[in-house]
Design a protein around this motif. Structure first.
Motif, PDB file in Angstrom:
ATOM      1  N   PHE A 223       0.528  -1.013   0.007  1.00 38.39           N
ATOM      2  CA  PHE A 223      -0.051   0.192   0.113  1.00 38.39           C
ATOM      3  C   PHE A 223       0.620   1.451   0.368  1.00 38.39           C
ATOM      4  CE2 PHE A 223      -2.913   3.036   1.948  1.00 38.39           C
ATOM      5  CZ  PHE A 223      -3.734   3.534   0.838  1.00 38.39           C
ATOM      6  N   LEU A 224       1.995   1.499   0.802  1.00 38.61           N
ATOM      7  CA  LEU A 224       2.823   2.985   0.530  1.00 38.61           C
ATOM      8  C   LEU A 224       3.425   3.015  -0.631  1.00 38.61           C
ATOM      9  CD1 LEU A 224       4.084   2.379   4.447  1.00 38.61           C
ATOM     10  CD2 LEU A 224       2.508   3.979   3.311  1.00 38.61           C
ATOM     11  N   ASP A 225       3.686   1.489  -0.967  1.00 40.56           N
ATOM     12  CA  ASP A 225       4.804   1.828  -2.060  1.00 40.56           C
ATOM     13  C   ASP A 225       3.682   1.810  -2.926  1.00 40.56           C
ATOM     14  OD1 ASP A 225       7.112   1.275  -3.332  1.00 40.56           O
ATOM     15  OD2 ASP A 225       6.403  -0.175  -4.402  1.00 40.56           O
ATOM     16  N   SER A 226       2.693   1.926  -3.750  1.00 40.00           N
ATOM     17  CA  SER A 226       1.674   2.002  -4.309  1.00 40.00           C
ATOM     18  C   SER A 226       1.436   3.905  -4.386  1.00 40.00           C
ATOM     19  CB  SER A 226       0.195   1.260  -4.001  1.00 40.00           C
ATOM     20  OG  SER A 226      -0.334   1.880  -3.282  1.00 40.00           O
ATOM     21  N   ILE A 296       5.619  -0.815   8.561  1.00 37.00           N
ATOM     22  CA  ILE A 296       4.108  -1.723   7.818  1.00 37.00           C
ATOM     23  C   ILE A 296       4.379  -2.463   8.899  1.00 37.00           C
ATOM     24  CG2 ILE A 296       5.423  -0.840   5.699  1.00 37.00           C
ATOM     25  CD1 ILE A 296       6.650  -4.412   6.082  1.00 37.00           C
ATOM     26  N   ASP A 297       4.405  -3.093   9.977  1.00 42.24           N
ATOM     27  CA  ASP A 297       4.238  -4.200  10.636  1.00 42.24           C
ATOM     28  C   ASP A 297       2.890  -4.087  10.822  1.00 42.24           C
ATOM     29  OD1 ASP A 297       3.725  -3.776  13.181  1.00 42.24           O
ATOM     30  OD2 ASP A 297       5.692  -2.565  13.473  1.00 42.24           O
ATOM     31  N   GLU A 303      -5.978   2.051   7.528  1.00 40.81           N
ATOM     32  CA  GLU A 303      -5.913   3.452   8.039  1.00 40.81           C
ATOM     33  C   GLU A 303      -4.883   3.782   8.474  1.00 40.81           C
ATOM     34  OE1 GLU A 303      -8.729   5.069   8.067  1.00 40.81           O
ATOM     35  OE2 GLU A 303      -8.780   3.883   6.224  1.00 40.81           O
ATOM     36  N   ASP A 304      -3.829   3.775   9.376  1.00 40.69           N
ATOM     37  CA  ASP A 304      -2.789   4.045   9.499  1.00 40.69           C
ATOM     38  C   ASP A 304      -1.319   4.515   8.378  1.00 40.69           C
ATOM     39  OD1 ASP A 304      -3.339   2.755  12.656  1.00 40.69           O
ATOM     40  OD2 ASP A 304      -2.855   1.119  11.758  1.00 40.69           O
ATOM     41  N   MET A 305      -1.788   3.736   7.169  1.00 36.88           N
ATOM     42  CA  MET A 305      -1.067   3.802   6.529  1.00 36.88           C
ATOM     43  C   MET A 305      -1.207   4.937   5.501  1.00 36.88           C
ATOM     44  SD  MET A 305       1.620   1.432   6.675  1.00 36.88           S
ATOM     45  CE  MET A 305       1.047   1.217   8.237  1.00 36.88           C
ATOM     46  N   LYS A 306      -2.167   5.429   5.557  1.00 39.14           N
ATOM     47  CA  LYS A 306      -2.841   6.269   4.840  1.00 39.14           C
ATOM     48  C   LYS A 306      -2.407   7.810   5.646  1.00 39.14           C
ATOM     49  CE  LYS A 306      -7.090   4.645   2.487  1.00 39.14           C
ATOM     50  NZ  LYS A 306      -8.566   4.269   2.862  1.00 39.14           N
ATOM     51  N   PHE A 307      -2.121   7.476   7.526  1.00 38.79           N
ATOM     52  CA  PHE A 307      -2.253   8.206   8.118  1.00 38.79           C
ATOM     53  C   PHE A 307      -0.671   8.396   8.169  1.00 38.79           C
ATOM     54  CE2 PHE A 307      -0.719   9.856  12.664  1.00 38.79           C
ATOM     55  CZ  PHE A 307      -1.239  11.739  12.087  1.00 38.79           C
ATOM     56  N   ILE A 308       0.371   7.654   7.373  1.00 39.16           N
ATOM     57  CA  ILE A 308       1.633   8.421   7.424  1.00 39.16           C
ATOM     58  C   ILE A 308       1.421   8.700   5.959  1.00 39.16           C
ATOM     59  CG2 ILE A 308       3.700   6.628   7.032  1.00 39.16           C
ATOM     60  CD1 ILE A 308       2.517   4.850   8.675  1.00 39.16           C
ATOM     61  N   GLN A 310      -0.178  10.895   3.999  1.00 39.69           N
ATOM     62  CA  GLN A 310      -1.170  11.581   4.622  1.00 39.69           C
ATOM     63  C   GLN A 310       0.270  13.396   5.630  1.00 39.69           C
ATOM     64  OE1 GLN A 310      -4.663  12.086   6.918  1.00 39.69           O
ATOM     65  NE2 GLN A 310      -4.533  14.832   7.611  1.00 39.69           N
ATOM     66  N   CYS A 311       1.025  11.963   6.684  1.00 42.49           N
ATOM     67  CA  CYS A 311       2.344  13.376   7.399  1.00 42.49           C
ATOM     68  C   CYS A 311       3.445  13.801   5.999  1.00 42.49           C
ATOM     69  CB  CYS A 311       2.386  12.307   8.368  1.00 42.49           C
ATOM     70  SG  CYS A 311       0.933  12.243   9.259  1.00 42.49           S
ATOM     71  N   ILE A 312       3.398  12.484   5.197  1.00 43.68           N
ATOM     72  CA  ILE A 312       4.672  12.475   4.150  1.00 43.68           C
ATOM     73  C   ILE A 312       4.069  13.536   3.591  1.00 43.68           C
ATOM     74  CG2 ILE A 312       5.511  11.630   2.307  1.00 43.68           C
ATOM     75  CD1 ILE A 312       5.476   8.821   4.759  1.00 43.68           C
ATOM     76  N   ASN A 313       3.085  13.287   2.572  1.00 44.95           N
ATOM     77  CA  ASN A 313       2.433  14.108   1.339  1.00 44.95           C
ATOM     78  C   ASN A 313       2.501  15.630   2.244  1.00 44.95           C
ATOM     79  OD1 ASN A 313       2.375  12.607  -0.361  1.00 44.95           O
ATOM     80  ND2 ASN A 313       0.107  11.855   0.157  1.00 44.95           N
ATOM     81  N   ASN A 314       1.354  16.024   3.040  1.00 44.44           N
ATOM     82  CA  ASN A 314       1.283  17.333   4.222  1.00 44.44           C
ATOM     83  C   ASN A 314       2.928  18.122   3.493  1.00 44.44           C
ATOM     84  OD1 ASN A 314      -0.764  17.547   3.813  1.00 44.44           O
ATOM     85  ND2 ASN A 314      -1.058  16.680   6.202  1.00 44.44           N
ATOM     86  N   SER A 315       4.166  17.515   4.442  1.00 38.66           N
ATOM     87  CA  SER A 315       5.770  17.639   4.849  1.00 38.66           C
ATOM     88  C   SER A 315       6.406  17.900   2.707  1.00 38.66           C
ATOM     89  CB  SER A 315       6.180  16.584   5.652  1.00 38.66           C
ATOM     90  OG  SER A 315       7.416  16.600   5.154  1.00 38.66           O
ATOM     91  N   LEU A 316       6.300  17.237   2.593  1.00 33.31           N
ATOM     92  CA  LEU A 316       6.316  17.431   1.047  1.00 33.31           C
ATOM     93  C   LEU A 316       5.518  18.884   0.357  1.00 33.31           C
ATOM     94  CD1 LEU A 316       6.925  13.507  -0.730  1.00 33.31           C
ATOM     95  CD2 LEU A 316       8.465  15.151   0.635  1.00 33.31           C
ATOM     96  N   ASN A 317       4.310  18.875   0.739  1.00 31.80           N
ATOM     97  CA  ASN A 317       4.055  20.025  -0.306  1.00 31.80           C
ATOM     98  C   ASN A 317       4.764  21.688   0.458  1.00 31.80           C
ATOM     99  OD1 ASN A 317       3.027  18.735  -2.034  1.00 31.80           O
ATOM    100  ND2 ASN A 317       0.804  18.095  -0.703  1.00 31.80           N
ATOM    101  N   ASP A 318       5.431  21.783   1.508  1.00 30.63           N
ATOM    102  CA  ASP A 318       5.191  22.458   2.132  1.00 30.63           C
ATOM    103  C   ASP A 318       6.678  22.536   2.032  1.00 30.63           C
ATOM    104  OD1 ASP A 318       3.782  22.602   4.211  1.00 30.63           O
ATOM    105  OD2 ASP A 318       5.117  21.803   5.716  1.00 30.63           O
ATOM    106  N   VAL A 319       7.556  21.792   1.231  1.00 34.94           N
ATOM    107  CA  VAL A 319       8.952  22.077   0.890  1.00 34.94           C
ATOM    108  C   VAL A 319       9.397  23.668   0.357  1.00 34.94           C
ATOM    109  CG1 VAL A 319      11.022  22.352  -0.859  1.00 34.94           C
ATOM    110  CG2 VAL A 319       9.799  20.011   0.406  1.00 34.94           C
TER     111      VAL A 319
END
Ligand SMILES: Cc1ncc(COP(=O)(O)O)c(C=O)c1O
Length: 319
Positions: A223-226, A296-297, A303-308, A310-319
């Motif tokens: 899921f994360l990879d996709s 990923i354990d 849902e947890d993967m989605k939260f991760i 979301q945090c990454i996307n928010n952070s990358l968009n901040d650059v």
């Protein structure tokens, strides 16, 4: 066997995943066992690994030489250099190098696979392999070793009950409350003699639903990879039956790990010692500082993967 009286911790008895391997107390001691039993005179080890790997080498006074890896986590090395009395240690990084190891085993005779990060990869025939189950499950110690030569020594059983309080604290309170104890119990594993796996650790390892764990880990990884593949500077090629430990994600966002931490997403650093061992322009140092190793354990769902993400996307968009 005593009968009656008070109860012990109740665990299932489904059986272990690595039923036929030697059971020892830690993976570093499994390496020590192997080096003693095989009488190797020198070992090649990666810069990109945990410094506890040096423990048995120092104990046994075995000369070692470091090698570098590339961005596929594969050695940059002339394998012809490994003499008959020497061995070469390769880590199945994050449980995603199974395909490469199939190829590597045809190139080197005295290969040792460090499967501390790839619990589910079964040992290949005649390949020395060490495992550290505490990287995958709630145990405080323990190791498996695949080898064809046994030491003529009577090993004492390890005892684990008094280094497990971080597991209990996390279960009873939360991750933060147990962290100091986790660090303490981790350091208690330093410089111990080779022992057999404790009964307690073995009992816990018998109680795990390995099929379920495999499914969840792989699903979370995929899921994360996709969702992150297109942003990941690492090009991950993972065989269909591999069960990864974490999802390595490399972006130009240097403080991503801190952003995740502020959201209570905890990513381990692999490995702090690499920062001391390597120079600023060595890839290993970059892999330690810039790649985040996302959980990923089996404790987590989509849902947890989605939260991760979301945090990454928010952070990358901040650059
Ligand atoms: C790649 C790797 N190999 C081996 C070990 C040693 O495992 P153990 O703590 O069971 O000795 C570790 C970490 O501790 C590790 O990260």
């Amino acid at each position: 066997k005593s009968i009656g009286g008070y109860f012990e911790l109740e665990l299932n008895n489904e059986g272990e995943y690595h039923k036929k391997l030697l059971r020892l107390n830690t993976a570093r001691n499994a390496l020590e066992y192997l080096l003693k039993a095989q009488n190797f005179r020198k070992i090649y080890i990666p810069y990109f690994t945990c410094d506890v790997i040096l423990e048995p080498l120092k104990k046994l006074n075995i000369p070692f030489e470091f090698y570098n890896i590339d961005c596929k986590f594969e050695p940059i090395f002339n394998f012809d250099l490994v003499k008959e009395s020497e061995c070469f240690l390769y880590t199945n990084y994050f449980g995603i190098k199974d395909l490469y190891i199939h190829d590597l085993k045809t190139k080197i005779d005295n290969l040792i696979i460090d499967s501390a990060q790839s619990f589910f990869s079964k040992p290949l025939e005649n390949i020395h392999t060490i495992y550290s189950p505490r990287k995958f499950f709630g145990v405080s110690d323990g190791a498996y070793l695949a080898t064809n030569r046994l030491l003529d020594e009577n090993l004492q059983n390890d005892i684990s009950f008094d280094r497990m309080n971080h597991l209990l604290l996390r279960a009873d309170l939360n991750a933060e409350e147990g962290y100091a104890e986790f660090c303490k119990n981790d350091s208690v594993l330093i410089n111990n003699p080779i022992r057999s796996m404790s009964q307690l650790t073995q009992k816990i390892l018998c109680s795990i639903d390995y099929t379920g764990v495999k499914e969840i880990r792989r699903k979370n990884f995929d899921f994360l990879d996709s969702k992150l593949k297109n942003k990941n500077l690492l090009n991950l090629k993972v065989s269909e039956d591999s069960i990864p430990m974490v999802y390595p994600f490399w972006s130009h966002k240097k403080d991503l790990k801190k952003v995740l931490l502020n959201n209570r997403i905890y990513c381990a650093t692999y490995w702090p010692n690499v920062l001391e061992w390597c120079n600023d322009n060595d890839l290993e140092k970059v892999l330690t500082m810039e790649v985040v190793y996302l959980p990923i354990d089996q404790r987590y769902c989509e849902e947890d993967m989605k939260f991760i993400i979301q945090c990454i996307n928010n952070s990358l968009n901040d650059v």
